[in-house]
Design a protein around this motif. Structure first.
Motif, PDB file in Angstrom:
ATOM      1  N   GLN A  43      -3.118  -6.361   1.479  1.00  0.00           N
ATOM      2  CA  GLN A  43      -1.699  -6.993   0.792  1.00  0.00           C
ATOM      3  C   GLN A  43      -0.922  -7.480   1.643  1.00  0.00           C
ATOM      4  O   GLN A  43       0.302  -7.870   1.148  1.00  0.00           O
ATOM      5  N   LEU A  79      -3.800  -1.587   0.895  1.00  0.00           N
ATOM      6  CA  LEU A  79      -2.110  -1.958   1.574  1.00  0.00           C
ATOM      7  C   LEU A  79      -2.329  -3.071   2.695  1.00  0.00           C
ATOM      8  O   LEU A  79      -1.554  -3.979   2.751  1.00  0.00           O
ATOM      9  N   ILE A  82       3.478   2.523   4.978  1.00  0.00           N
ATOM     10  CA  ILE A  82       3.438   2.996   3.663  1.00  0.00           C
ATOM     11  C   ILE A  82       4.255   4.327   3.376  1.00  0.00           C
ATOM     12  O   ILE A  82       4.502   4.879   4.603  1.00  0.00           O
ATOM     13  N   PHE A 110       0.740  -5.463   4.215  1.00  0.00           N
ATOM     14  CA  PHE A 110       1.832  -4.392   4.316  1.00  0.00           C
ATOM     15  C   PHE A 110       1.632  -3.734   5.674  1.00  0.00           C
ATOM     16  O   PHE A 110       0.379  -3.871   6.246  1.00  0.00           O
ATOM     17  N   LYS A 122       6.867  -5.068   6.461  1.00  0.00           N
ATOM     18  CA  LYS A 122       6.756  -4.969   4.959  1.00  0.00           C
ATOM     19  C   LYS A 122       6.308  -3.618   4.862  1.00  0.00           C
ATOM     20  O   LYS A 122       5.097  -3.140   5.161  1.00  0.00           O
ATOM     21  N   GLY A 140       5.194  -0.778   2.020  1.00  0.00           N
ATOM     22  CA  GLY A 140       4.652  -0.317   0.431  1.00  0.00           C
ATOM     23  C   GLY A 140       5.064   1.046  -0.025  1.00  0.00           C
ATOM     24  O   GLY A 140       4.344   1.982   0.677  1.00  0.00           O
ATOM     25  N   GLU A 141       5.672   1.258  -1.045  1.00  0.00           N
ATOM     26  CA  GLU A 141       6.052   2.355  -1.569  1.00  0.00           C
ATOM     27  C   GLU A 141       5.003   2.678  -2.588  1.00  0.00           C
ATOM     28  O   GLU A 141       5.043   1.864  -3.857  1.00  0.00           O
ATOM     29  N   ILE A 196       2.842  -0.311  -6.500  1.00  0.00           N
ATOM     30  CA  ILE A 196       3.380  -0.497  -5.173  1.00  0.00           C
ATOM     31  C   ILE A 196       4.637  -1.271  -5.211  1.00  0.00           C
ATOM     32  O   ILE A 196       4.707  -2.381  -5.718  1.00  0.00           O
ATOM     33  N   GLU A 197       5.664  -0.887  -4.584  1.00  0.00           N
ATOM     34  CA  GLU A 197       6.965  -1.317  -4.636  1.00  0.00           C
ATOM     35  C   GLU A 197       6.993  -1.834  -3.237  1.00  0.00           C
ATOM     36  O   GLU A 197       6.845  -1.177  -2.181  1.00  0.00           O
ATOM     37  N   THR A 198       7.857  -2.936  -3.094  1.00  0.00           N
ATOM     38  CA  THR A 198       7.750  -3.514  -1.673  1.00  0.00           C
ATOM     39  C   THR A 198       9.205  -3.252  -1.315  1.00  0.00           C
ATOM     40  O   THR A 198      10.026  -3.875  -1.841  1.00  0.00           O
ATOM     41  N   HIS A 199       9.284  -2.986   0.006  1.00  0.00           N
ATOM     42  CA  HIS A 199      10.540  -3.161   0.897  1.00  0.00           C
ATOM     43  C   HIS A 199      10.186  -4.019   2.058  1.00  0.00           C
ATOM     44  O   HIS A 199       9.382  -3.705   2.925  1.00  0.00           O
ATOM     45  N   THR A 200      11.058  -4.783   2.210  1.00  0.00           N
ATOM     46  CA  THR A 200      11.040  -5.678   3.635  1.00  0.00           C
ATOM     47  C   THR A 200      12.295  -5.402   4.330  1.00  0.00           C
ATOM     48  O   THR A 200      13.422  -5.706   3.767  1.00  0.00           O
TER      49      THR A 200
END
Length: 119
Positions: free
Chosen positions: A39, A36, A44, A41, A12, A14-15, A3-7
């Motif tokens: 966590q 997710l 997605i 997120f 938030k 989750g990729e 899971i790659e995070t982008h904010t």
């Protein structure tokens, strides 16, 4: 699965990155959502290559069942892929209509998906 995070603007995203099919059933969708969500997120990104091919055959009703779970629980989802290979008019119409809304988006790139989800 990674899971790659982008904010973006405190959102938030989750990729999900995997070399395998990770979304086959509505239960898989709930598991992804739950994982997710817990966590922290908000949204997605999932890739078309990680979704069972029958998802894109609307007659199977798999897409409707899975996407309804994400919309019902308020977890926006962007699916990234090359959808031009699908010749189904009903699928193309479905993608077009989905992209008008806020819960489910189909994008041709990760950057387009992030842009759609950051609105």
């Amino acid at each position: 699965m990674k899971i790659e995070t982008h904010t973006i603007n405190s959102i938030k995203i989750g990729e999900l990155i995997s070399d395998q099919i990770i979304l086959k059933t509505p239960e898989d969708g709930l598991e992804i959502f739950g994982n997710l969500y817990y966590q922290g997120f908000d949204k997605i990104i999932l890739y078309e290559k990680n979704i069972i091919p029958d998802f894109f055959d609307l007659k199977t009703k798999i897409a409707g069942e899975i996407l309804q779970k994400f919309a019902q629980y308020g977890m926006p989802l962007a699916i990234v892929g090359d959808f031009s290979k699908f010749e189904s008019k009903s699928l193309n119409d479905f993608i077009f209509e989905s992209n008008k809304g806020k819960h489910i988006n189909f994008a041709i790139s990760k950057s387009e998906a992030i842009k759609a989800l950051s609105k």
